[in-house]
Design an enzyme around this catalytic site. Structure first.
Site, PDB file in Angstrom:
ATOM      1  CE  LYS A   9      -3.741  -2.326   2.398  1.00 16.94           C
ATOM      2  NZ  LYS A   9      -4.778  -2.456   3.684  1.00 16.94           N
ATOM      3  CE1 TYR A  49      -9.189  -3.510   0.312  1.00 15.01           C
ATOM      4  CE2 TYR A  49      -8.572  -1.497  -0.528  1.00 15.01           C
ATOM      5  CZ  TYR A  49      -8.291  -2.589   0.417  1.00 15.01           C
ATOM      6  OH  TYR A  49      -7.127  -2.770   0.777  1.00 15.01           O
ATOM      7  CG  PHE A  57     -13.374   1.236   7.849  1.00 11.96           C
ATOM      8  CD1 PHE A  57     -12.568   0.555   6.521  1.00 11.96           C
ATOM      9  CD2 PHE A  57     -14.057   0.441   8.899  1.00 11.96           C
ATOM     10  CE1 PHE A  57     -12.924  -0.572   6.233  1.00 11.96           C
ATOM     11  CE2 PHE A  57     -14.307  -0.810   8.229  1.00 11.96           C
ATOM     12  CZ  PHE A  57     -13.589  -1.369   6.911  1.00 11.96           C
ATOM     13  NE  ARG A  85      -6.366 -12.723   4.736  1.00 15.82           N
ATOM     14  CZ  ARG A  85      -6.799 -11.638   4.918  1.00 15.82           C
ATOM     15  NH1 ARG A  85      -6.798 -10.710   3.847  1.00 15.82           N
ATOM     16  NH2 ARG A  85      -7.732 -11.406   5.751  1.00 15.82           N
ATOM     17  CB  THR A  91      -7.234  -6.901   9.412  1.00 13.92           C
ATOM     18  OG1 THR A  91      -7.832  -7.905   8.636  1.00 13.92           O
ATOM     19  CG2 THR A  91      -7.935  -5.536   8.889  1.00 13.92           C
ATOM     20  NE  ARG A 102      -1.766  -5.994   6.956  1.00 13.39           N
ATOM     21  CZ  ARG A 102      -3.009  -6.655   6.564  1.00 13.39           C
ATOM     22  NH1 ARG A 102      -3.365  -7.643   7.086  1.00 13.39           N
ATOM     23  NH2 ARG A 102      -3.784  -6.358   5.569  1.00 13.39           N
ATOM     24  CG  ASN A 112      -3.576  -2.806   7.005  1.00  9.27           C
ATOM     25  OD1 ASN A 112      -3.504  -2.314   5.925  1.00  9.27           O
ATOM     26  ND2 ASN A 112      -4.501  -3.743   7.371  1.00  9.27           N
ATOM     27  CG  HIS A 115      -4.844  -6.485  -0.517  1.00 11.74           C
ATOM     28  ND1 HIS A 115      -5.991  -6.347   0.133  1.00 11.74           N
ATOM     29  CD2 HIS A 115      -5.023  -7.370  -1.446  1.00 11.74           C
ATOM     30  CE1 HIS A 115      -6.846  -7.628  -0.621  1.00 11.74           C
ATOM     31  NE2 HIS A 115      -6.109  -7.956  -1.704  1.00 11.74           N
ATOM     32  CD  GLU A 126      -8.023  -9.295  -4.166  1.00  8.98           C
ATOM     33  OE1 GLU A 126      -7.177  -9.608  -3.836  1.00  8.98           O
ATOM     34  OE2 GLU A 126      -9.092  -9.122  -3.096  1.00  8.98           O
TER      35      GLU A 126
HETATM   36  P1  DAT Z   1      -7.692  -7.573   5.058  1.00  9.60           P
HETATM   37  O1  DAT Z   1      -6.652  -6.215   4.503  1.00  9.60           O
HETATM   38  O2  DAT Z   1      -6.874  -7.957   6.284  1.00  9.60           O
HETATM   39  O3  DAT Z   1      -8.070  -8.194   4.064  1.00  9.60           O
HETATM   40  P2  DAT Z   1     -10.033  -6.207   5.119  1.00  9.60           P
HETATM   41  O4  DAT Z   1     -10.553  -6.792   3.854  1.00  9.60           O
HETATM   42  O5  DAT Z   1     -11.482  -6.360   6.261  1.00  9.60           O
HETATM   43  O6  DAT Z   1      -8.935  -6.474   5.721  1.00  9.60           O
HETATM   44  O7  DAT Z   1     -10.210  -4.841   5.026  1.00  9.60           O
HETATM   45  C1  DAT Z   1      -9.506  -4.090   4.217  1.00  9.60           C
HETATM   46  C2  DAT Z   1      -8.865  -2.759   4.481  1.00  9.60           C
HETATM   47  O8  DAT Z   1      -9.741  -1.936   4.902  1.00  9.60           O
HETATM   48  C3  DAT Z   1      -7.840  -3.180   5.685  1.00  9.60           C
HETATM   49  O9  DAT Z   1      -6.580  -3.626   5.298  1.00  9.60           O
HETATM   50  C4  DAT Z   1      -7.806  -1.870   6.259  1.00  9.60           C
HETATM   51  C5  DAT Z   1      -8.916  -1.307   6.139  1.00  9.60           C
HETATM   52  N1  DAT Z   1      -9.735  -1.656   7.594  1.00  9.60           N
HETATM   53  C6  DAT Z   1     -10.321  -2.833   7.580  1.00  9.60           C
HETATM   54  N2  DAT Z   1     -11.260  -2.887   8.886  1.00  9.60           N
HETATM   55  C7  DAT Z   1     -10.773  -1.512   9.377  1.00  9.60           C
HETATM   56  C8  DAT Z   1     -11.474  -0.758  10.461  1.00  9.60           C
HETATM   57  N3  DAT Z   1     -12.050  -1.393  11.420  1.00  9.60           N
HETATM   58  N4  DAT Z   1     -11.054   0.716  10.520  1.00  9.60           N
HETATM   59  C9  DAT Z   1     -10.081   1.153   9.775  1.00  9.60           C
HETATM   60  N5  DAT Z   1      -9.967   0.554   8.580  1.00  9.60           N
HETATM   61  C10 DAT Z   1     -10.208  -0.824   8.358  1.00  9.60           C
HETATM   62 MG    MG Z   2      -9.327  -8.151   2.460  1.00  9.59          MG
END
Ligand code: DAT
Ligand code: MG
Length: 148
Positions: A9, A49, A57, A85, A91, A102, A112, A115, A126
């Site tokens: 990212k 996304y 968020f 992962r 996450t 992370r 974080n 991805h 993707e």
């Molecule tokens: P991951 O990236 O581990 O697959 P995700 O798909 O649930 O997690 O979410 C995508 C991204 O969105 C994550 O890397 C960071 C952001 N995100 C997720 N949950 C969040 C939260 N509670 N507050 C802020 N950003 C968040």
């Molecule tokens: Mg995800």
């Protein structure tokens, strides 16, 4: 062979952690089959996304993800989706163990670093989204040193 979409990212690129993240996948034995440094459009990120569009968020996530270039990659290997992962960590970086990307390099969920696809099906979606022109096809000389 299984494939996954891994992305450094904007914070990871800005902080000079691309090599560190690539190194961890290389060290594990996975094969890099696509890589591009690019500044993604909001439209591309909204597709990437899409499942999070109703989250509170989401706006912050879009601002973060469009704040600079990212490194888009495809990695190939046995079990690479799940293992990728594990290499990334949780996450929420504060819940990530040391030894994960992370866990070692970041603190906030909204910064974080990286991805990784969460299923084989999503990985293929993707990969098609980020690499519409496809990836390389190459058999490594060292393949039998990685797999029995
Ligand atoms: P991951 O990236 O581990 O697959 P995700 O798909 O649930 O997690 O979410 C995508 C991204 O969105 C994550 O890397 C960071 C952001 N995100 C997720 N949950 C969040 C939260 N509670 N507050 C802020 N950003 C968040
Ligand atoms: Mg995800």
């Amino acid at each position: 062979m299984e494939r996954t979409y891994i992305m450094v990212k904007p914070d990871g690129v800005e902080r000079g952690l691309v090599g560190e993240i690539v190194k961890r996948f290389e060290n594990k034995g996975f094969q890099l089959i696509a890589l591009e440094l690019k500044t993604p459009t909001r439209e591309l990120l909204e597709k990437h996304y899409a499942d999070l569009s109703s989250k509170p968020f989401f706006g912050g996530l879009m601002n973060y993800m469009t704040s600079g270039p990212v490194v888009a990659m495809v990695w190939s290997g046995k079990g690479v989706v799940k293992s990728g992962r594990v290499l990334l960590g949780e996450t929420n970086p504060l819940a990530s163990l040391p030894g994960t990307i992370r866990g070692d390099f970041c603190i906030d969920v909204g910064r974080n670093l990286c991805h990784g696809s969460d299923s084989v099906e999503n990985a293929e979606k993707e990969i098609a989204l980020w690499f519409p022109h496809g990836v390389i096809s190459h058999t490594r000389v060292m393949e039998k040193l990685i797999y029995e």
